[in-house]
Design a protein around this motif. Structure first.
Motif, PDB file in Angstrom:
ATOM      1  N   VAL A 291       0.819  -1.205   0.000  1.00  0.00           N
ATOM      2  CA  VAL A 291       0.000   0.000   0.000  1.00  0.00           C
ATOM      3  C   VAL A 291       0.858   1.261   0.000  1.00  0.00           C
ATOM      4  N   VAL A 292       1.866   1.315   0.888  1.00  0.00           N
ATOM      5  CA  VAL A 292       2.693   2.520   0.997  1.00  0.00           C
ATOM      6  C   VAL A 292       3.457   2.772  -0.294  1.00  0.00           C
ATOM      7  N   GLU A 293       4.033   1.706  -0.869  1.00  0.00           N
ATOM      8  CA  GLU A 293       4.794   1.882  -2.109  1.00  0.00           C
ATOM      9  C   GLU A 293       3.896   2.374  -3.240  1.00  0.00           C
ATOM     10  N   SER A 294       2.695   1.797  -3.369  1.00  0.00           N
ATOM     11  CA  SER A 294       1.799   2.199  -4.451  1.00  0.00           C
ATOM     12  C   SER A 294       1.301   3.624  -4.260  1.00  0.00           C
ATOM     13  N   LEU A 295       0.961   3.985  -3.016  1.00  0.00           N
ATOM     14  CA  LEU A 295       0.513   5.353  -2.761  1.00  0.00           C
ATOM     15  C   LEU A 295       1.652   6.352  -2.907  1.00  0.00           C
ATOM     16  N   GLY A 296       2.855   5.956  -2.444  1.00  0.00           N
ATOM     17  CA  GLY A 296       4.012   6.839  -2.617  1.00  0.00           C
ATOM     18  C   GLY A 296       4.333   7.050  -4.081  1.00  0.00           C
ATOM     19  N   ALA A 297       4.242   5.966  -4.867  1.00  0.00           N
ATOM     20  CA  ALA A 297       4.484   6.082  -6.305  1.00  0.00           C
ATOM     21  C   ALA A 297       3.467   7.014  -6.946  1.00  0.00           C
ATOM     22  N   ALA A 298       2.211   6.921  -6.513  1.00  0.00           N
ATOM     23  CA  ALA A 298       1.172   7.769  -7.082  1.00  0.00           C
ATOM     24  C   ALA A 298       1.429   9.240  -6.763  1.00  0.00           C
ATOM     25  N   ARG A 299       1.796   9.532  -5.526  1.00  0.00           N
ATOM     26  CA  ARG A 299       2.075  10.916  -5.120  1.00  0.00           C
ATOM     27  C   ARG A 299       3.212  11.507  -5.957  1.00  0.00           C
ATOM     28  N   ILE A 300       4.304  10.759  -6.090  1.00  0.00           N
ATOM     29  CA  ILE A 300       5.475  11.276  -6.806  1.00  0.00           C
ATOM     30  C   ILE A 300       5.204  11.364  -8.305  1.00  0.00           C
ATOM     31  N   LEU A 301       4.465  10.396  -8.846  1.00  0.00           N
ATOM     32  CA  LEU A 301       4.099  10.455 -10.258  1.00  0.00           C
ATOM     33  C   LEU A 301       3.247  11.690 -10.528  1.00  0.00           C
ATOM     34  N   ALA A 302       2.331  11.999  -9.617  1.00  0.00           N
ATOM     35  CA  ALA A 302       1.506  13.196  -9.774  1.00  0.00           C
ATOM     36  C   ALA A 302       2.360  14.454  -9.781  1.00  0.00           C
ATOM     37  N   VAL A 303       3.338  14.521  -8.862  1.00  0.00           N
ATOM     38  CA  VAL A 303       4.230  15.683  -8.807  1.00  0.00           C
ATOM     39  C   VAL A 303       4.979  15.837 -10.125  1.00  0.00           C
ATOM     40  N   ARG A 304       5.507  14.743 -10.656  1.00  0.00           N
ATOM     41  CA  ARG A 304       6.330  14.814 -11.864  1.00  0.00           C
ATOM     42  C   ARG A 304       5.520  15.065 -13.126  1.00  0.00           C
ATOM     43  N   LEU A 305       4.219  14.720 -13.088  1.00  0.00           N
ATOM     44  CA  LEU A 305       3.369  14.969 -14.250  1.00  0.00           C
ATOM     45  C   LEU A 305       2.578  16.265 -14.120  1.00  0.00           C
ATOM     46  N   GLY A 306       2.778  16.994 -13.033  1.00  0.00           N
ATOM     47  CA  GLY A 306       2.072  18.248 -12.838  1.00  0.00           C
ATOM     48  C   GLY A 306       0.603  18.095 -12.482  1.00  0.00           C
ATOM     49  N   VAL A 307       0.250  16.949 -11.904  1.00  0.00           N
ATOM     50  CA  VAL A 307      -1.139  16.699 -11.497  1.00  0.00           C
ATOM     51  C   VAL A 307      -1.368  17.297 -10.112  1.00  0.00           C
ATOM     52  N   LYS A 308      -2.427  18.055  -9.954  1.00  0.00           N
ATOM     53  CA  LYS A 308      -2.713  18.700  -8.679  1.00  0.00           C
ATOM     54  C   LYS A 308      -3.190  17.683  -7.651  1.00  0.00           C
ATOM     55  N   VAL A 309      -2.582  17.732  -6.443  1.00  0.00           N
ATOM     56  CA  VAL A 309      -2.937  16.819  -5.360  1.00  0.00           C
ATOM     57  C   VAL A 309      -3.043  17.624  -4.071  1.00  0.00           C
ATOM     58  N   GLY A 310      -4.060  17.334  -3.260  1.00  0.00           N
ATOM     59  CA  GLY A 310      -4.212  18.017  -1.985  1.00  0.00           C
ATOM     60  C   GLY A 310      -3.057  17.695  -1.051  1.00  0.00           C
ATOM     61  N   PRO A 311      -2.728  18.579  -0.110  1.00  0.00           N
ATOM     62  CA  PRO A 311      -1.560  18.389   0.760  1.00  0.00           C
ATOM     63  C   PRO A 311      -1.607  17.118   1.593  1.00  0.00           C
ATOM     64  N   ARG A 312      -2.787  16.637   1.957  1.00  0.00           N
ATOM     65  CA  ARG A 312      -2.912  15.423   2.760  1.00  0.00           C
ATOM     66  C   ARG A 312      -3.651  14.316   1.998  1.00  0.00           C
ATOM     67  N   GLU A 313      -3.827  14.503   0.722  1.00  0.00           N
ATOM     68  CA  GLU A 313      -4.586  13.535  -0.081  1.00  0.00           C
ATOM     69  C   GLU A 313      -3.748  12.300  -0.394  1.00  0.00           C
ATOM     70  N   LYS A 314      -4.303  11.121  -0.165  1.00  0.00           N
ATOM     71  CA  LYS A 314      -3.642   9.871  -0.560  1.00  0.00           C
ATOM     72  C   LYS A 314      -4.139   9.493  -1.954  1.00  0.00           C
ATOM     73  N   ILE A 315      -3.668  10.183  -2.965  1.00  0.00           N
ATOM     74  CA  ILE A 315      -4.116   9.911  -4.318  1.00  0.00           C
ATOM     75  C   ILE A 315      -3.632   8.529  -4.756  1.00  0.00           C
ATOM     76  N   THR A 316      -4.444   7.831  -5.527  1.00  0.00           N
ATOM     77  CA  THR A 316      -4.089   6.507  -6.029  1.00  0.00           C
ATOM     78  C   THR A 316      -3.522   6.606  -7.442  1.00  0.00           C
ATOM     79  N   LEU A 317      -2.939   5.521  -7.917  1.00  0.00           N
ATOM     80  CA  LEU A 317      -2.457   5.486  -9.296  1.00  0.00           C
ATOM     81  C   LEU A 317      -3.611   5.680 -10.271  1.00  0.00           C
ATOM     82  N   ARG A 318      -4.785   5.173  -9.916  1.00  0.00           N
ATOM     83  CA  ARG A 318      -5.966   5.392 -10.764  1.00  0.00           C
ATOM     84  C   ARG A 318      -6.342   6.868 -10.771  1.00  0.00           C
ATOM     85  N   GLY A 319      -6.256   7.508  -9.612  1.00  0.00           N
ATOM     86  CA  GLY A 319      -6.590   8.921  -9.529  1.00  0.00           C
ATOM     87  C   GLY A 319      -5.631   9.797 -10.317  1.00  0.00           C
ATOM     88  N   VAL A 320      -4.346   9.449 -10.284  1.00  0.00           N
ATOM     89  CA  VAL A 320      -3.351  10.201 -11.067  1.00  0.00           C
ATOM     90  C   VAL A 320      -3.702  10.130 -12.545  1.00  0.00           C
TER      91      VAL A 320
END
Length: 538
Positions: A291-320
Motif C-alpha cells: 500500500v505505501v509503495e503504491s501510494l508513494g508512487a502515485a504521489r510522486i508520479l503526480a508531482v512529476r506529471l504536474g497533477v494537482k494533489v491536496g496536501p494530505r490527499e492519498k491519491i491513487t495510481l488510478r486517480g493520477v
C-alpha cells in the motif's frame, strides 16, 4: 444494470446453480445442512443463504475481472419465538466444522461518536445510541464475521432512535467450503452470507428487499468491522456474479459491475471442447504490504506529471491517471476506451519513477529519504500521511516496479475482458480453443508481473504455477492478495483429472494427501452465480 437487480429468493435448488448437473453435485451438502440444523435446533430452517468465494485477475482502484466460484458459505437460519428469548436479537451460532465452537451473543445499545471508518470526528460531536457487538480484531474468531454481517442489518433496519423496533432472536448453522486464508475471499463470503441471513430471518427480503448493489454496499460497510485493508471487489463478485460469467468491476467514477460471459464450448466449432478454472492452494500463508509503495508512487508520479494533489490527499495510481487524462469524476460510467488510452500512456509515463541511469538489472528502488524528497511534502507531513497508520520495514521502496505492475495489470484486465466479449460474439477472432490460449497468455504475463514487479508471490506459488504449465494449463497465476494462498489455472475440461494427478505427484505438500483432504486444496470449478436465498416452503 446487474447491481440494480433484486436478491434472488429460490425454492428449487436447480435455480440456485442455474444448471441441473451442478445442482445435483451440491444437493447432498444442502440436505445435510438442513438435517443437521433440525437435529440441533428442533425445527427445519426457514432459509439457507449462499455467498460464493471469488477469484480475480488486480486493482489499485483500477477495473478488476473477478468471478464467483462454486465453493461457498451456506448459512441455515430460522427465527426463534421472541417469547422463548427475551433478549432482542440474540443469536445462537453454530458451525458444522467441529474446530469452530458454538457462540451465543446479543447486540446492545451503546453511545458512539461516528460511523466505523469515519475519521476526524469533531470532539464536540454529541454521542448517539447505536447497536454494538464485541468483535476482537486482534484475535478474530469465526463468529466475528457473523457479527460483522449483523451490524449493517441492525443499523440500517433497526435504528435505536426508533425504540420500538427490534430484530428477532435467531439460530444459525454455518457450513463453508471456501478455504480460509487461500485468497478466495472466504471472509467476504462469510460476511455477505451472514448479512443476507439476518435480512431473511427478519422478513426484510419480503417487505423491503435491498438490491444487489445495496447489499454490496452494506457488506462493504460491514466488513470494515473485521478487515484492515479491502476493496468492494470481493463483495461485488460474491453478490452480483452470474453463472458462466465473470464480472468487470470498475471503481471510477463510482462502483459499477458488468457481467461478461466467459468463453465456453461452441457447437459450430470443430473443436467442441471447453476449459475450467482449477484452484490449487500453496498451503503457504504469508502476507506483506504494498500500500505505501503504491501510494508513494502515485504521489510522486503526480508531482512529476504536474497533477494537482491536496496536501494530505492519498491519491491513487488510478486517480493520477484520471486527472492526467482529464477524465470527468462526475461522469456516470467509466469510458473503457479512454481508460485503455490512459493506461497505454501511463505505462510510458511511469518511466519517470525509474532512478536516473538505472537499468533493469540495477537497484530500481529508492530510500525513504529519497521518496520523501521526491514527494515534495517534507518529512513530518509525509510520515504523518503515509506512514503513521502502518508499520513498514524496508531499505528500498520500489516505486517504479509497483506502478509499472499496476498499470500493465490494468491493461491486461481490459484485454482479458475484450477477448471474452469477442469470443461471445459472432467474431471469428477467437473460435475453438484460441480464446483459452489467448486468455492463458495474459494469465502467464500477469503471474510474471506479480512475481517480478509487484513481488507478491513466493517460492511455493512460483513452483505451483510452473508445475501447472508443465501439466498442460493454458495459463496460471497467483490469485488474491498473494504471498501465498491459491493459484488459478485455466485447464482443458477433459484434462482436469490428469492435471490434478500431475500436480499431486510433483508438489511436495500434496503428495501425502488423498480423498477429501486433496479436494480441499486443489479443485476445479466453473464460474458460479452470486448470492441467493433458498426459502423452505411450509
Amino acid at each position: 444494470m446487474a447491481a440494480s437487480l433484486p436478491i434472488p429468493v429460490y425454492t428449487n435448488l436447480e435455480e440456485v446453480y442455474q444448471n441441473l448437473g451442478t445442482s445435483l453435485k451440491h444437493a447432498e451438502r444442502w440436505d445435510n445442512l438442513a438435517r443437521e440444523f433440525k437435529a440441533r435446533f428442533g425445527r427445519t430452517p426457514a432459509y439457507i443463504t449462499r455467498a460464493p468465494g471469488r477469484e480475480h485477475i488486480d486493482y489499485s482502484l483500477f477495473g478488476v475481472f473477478p468471478c464467483a466460484i462454486e465453493r461457498d458459505i451456506l448459512i441455515a437460519c430460522a427465527p426463534r419465538s421472541p417469547a422463548s428469548d427475551r433478549t432482542p436479537g440474540s443469536v445462537v451460532a453454530e458451525n458444522l466444522h467441529e474446530k469452530y465452537k458454538p457462540q451465543v451473543f446479543a447486540p446492545i445499545h451503546k453511545p458512539t461518536l461516528g460511523a466505523v471508518g469515519e475519521e476526524d470526528v469533531p470532539k464536540d460531536t454529541v454521542p448517539v445510541e447505536a447497536w454494538h457487538l464485541d468483535i476482537n480484531k486482534a484475535e478474530l474468531g469465526w463468529d466475528g464475521y457473523v457479527k460483522a454481517g449483523y451490524y449493517g442489518v441492525l443499523n440500517h433496519y433497526f435504528p435505536p432512535e426508533l425504540g420500538d423496533s427490534y430484530p428477532v432472536p435467531v439460530d444459525i448453522l454455518v457450513d463453508g467450503t471456501v478455504p480460509a486464508g487461500s485468497g478466495l475471499s472466504s471472509s467476504a463470503a462469510m460476511v455477505v452470507s451472514s448479512t443476507l441471513a439476518f435480512l431473511a430471518v427478519n422478513g426484510i427480503l419480503e417487505d423491503s428487499a435491498p438490491s444487489k448493489g445495496a447489499l454490496v454496499e452494506m457488506a462493504v460497510e460491514n466488513e470494515k468491522r473485521v478487515a484492515f485493508f479491502f476493496l468492494s471487489m470481493d463483495q461485488a463478485a460474491s453478490v452480483i456474479s452470474l453463472a458462466g460469467s465473470a464480472l468487470y468491476v470498475s471503481f471510477f467514477p463510482k462502483l459499477s459491475a458488468e457481467p461478461i460471459p466467459l468463453p465456453g464450448p461452441q457447437p459450430d466449432s470443430p473443436d467442441f471442447r471447453s476449459a475450467v478454472f482449477v484452484y490449487a492452494n500453496s498451503l503457504v500463508y504469508q502476507y506483506n504490504l504494498r500500500v505505501v509503495e503504491s501510494l508513494g508512487a502515485a504521489r510522486i508520479l503526480a508531482v512529476r506529471l504536474g497533477v494537482k494533489v491536496g496536501p494530505r490527499e492519498k491519491i491513487t495510481l488510478r486517480g493520477v491517471m484520471a486527472r492526467f487524462m482529464n477524465e470527468l469524476e462526475d461522469q456516470t460510467k467509466e469510458n473503457v476506451e479512454m481508460v485503455k488510452d490512459g493506461l497505454e500512456r501511463m505505462v510510458k509515463e511511469v518511466e519517470c519513477l525509474r532512478p536516473d541511469g538505472a537499468g533493469d538489472g540495477d537497484q530500481l528502488g529508492v530510500t525513504l529519504e529519497t521518496m520523501i524528497e521526491w514527494s515534495g511534502m517534507g518529512e513530518e507531513l509525509f510520515k504523518d500521511v503515509y506512514l503513521s497508520w502502518v508499520e513498514v520495514e524496508t531499505t528500498y521502496f520500489q516505486l517504479y516496479k509497483r506502478a509499472k505492475h499496476c498499470y500493465t495489470e490494468a491493461l491486461r484486465v481490459l484485454k482479458f475482458r475484450d477477448i471474452c466479449l469477442m469470443a461471445a460474439s459472432s467474431s471469428t477472432a477467437y473460435r475453438g480453443m484460441s480464446a483459452f490460449k489467448a486468455l492463458g497468455v495474459l494469465m502467464n504475463e500477469s503471474q510474471e508481473s506479480c512475481a517480478n514487479l509487484y513481488e507478491c508471490t513466493c517460492l511455493e506459488v512460483d513452483e505451483l504455477t510452473r508445475l501447472a504449465l508443465e501439466a498442460g494449463a493454458y495459463g496460471s497465476r497467483v490469485t488474491g492478495a498473494g504471498w501465498g494462498g491459491c493459484i488459478v489455472s485455466l485447464v482443458d475440461q477433459s484434462q482436469v483429472d490428469s492435471f490434478i494427478a500431475v500436480i499431486k505427484k510433483n508438489y511436495g505438500p500434496y503428495q501425502h494427501l488423498e480423498g477429501e483432504a486433496l479436494q480441499e486444496v486443489i479443485f476445479a470449478t466453473k464460474p458460479s452465480s452470486g448470492v441467493c436465498v433458498y426459502k423452505f416452503m411450509e
